[in-house]
Design an enzyme around this catalytic site. Structure first.
Site: not given
Length: 135
Positions: A54-55
Site C-alpha cells: 500500500v504505497e
C-alpha cells in the site's frame, strides 16, 4: 500464481505510472479514492495475492485498506502503524540519492555525501601531480 509462485499486489501510488499522473501524488485523499483503494485490495486478494503493498496512501485510507484486507498489507509512505508491516527503500533510508528524498522518509545516513567525499579524496591523492605516478 498458477505456477505456484507467490504474488504480492501493489495499490495506491504506482511508481511506474508517475509520468502518466504528473508526479508522485498521494492517494486516498477523498472518500471516493479511499473506497476505490478498498475495492482494489479486495480485488488483489480475490486474485490470489499473498500480500499487498500500500504505497503513498493517506494514513486513514491505509488503515481502512488494512481493516478490509484479508491478506497482509505492507505500507510504504502510508503512515506509521497503518498497515500490517512497513517497507522502506534502502536507497532512501541511507541517503543514496540526495536529489530526491521522499517526504515520508527521514534519511538515517548520508551515503551519497560519504561516497562523494571518498571519491574526491581519492582523486586528490591520485592527481596531486598530474602526469606523475603516485606511490
Amino acid at each position: 500464481m498458477d505456477a505456484g509462485i507467490p504474488v504480492v499486489g501493489h495499490i495506491g501510488l504506482l511508481p511506474q505510472k508517475v509520468l502518466e499522473e504528473g508526479g508522485y501524488k498521494i492517494k486516498g485523499k477523498s472518500s471516493a479514492e479511499e473506497e476505490a483503494l478498498v475495492r482494489d485490495v479486495e480485488a488483489v486478494a480475490e486474485a490470489g495475492a499473498c500480500a499487498v503493498v500500500v504505497e503513498g496512501v493517506t494514513p486513514h485510507a491505509a488503515r481502512q485498506v488494512t481493516v478490509h484486507s484479508s491478506i497482509p498489507t505492507l505500507g510504504i509512505g502510508s503512515g506509521s502503524h497503518t498497515c500490517d508491516g512497513d517497507v522502506v527503500v534502502i536507497h532512501d533510508l541511507v541517503g543514496a540519492f540526495p536529489w530526491f528524498i521522499p517526504a515520508f522518509v527521514k534519511p538515517r545516513a548520508d551515503v551519497a555525501g560519504s561516497m562523494t567525499a571518498a571519491v574526491k579524496e581519492w582523486m586528490e591523492d591520485c592527481y596531486t601531480d598530474p602526469g606523475s605516478i603516485s606511490s
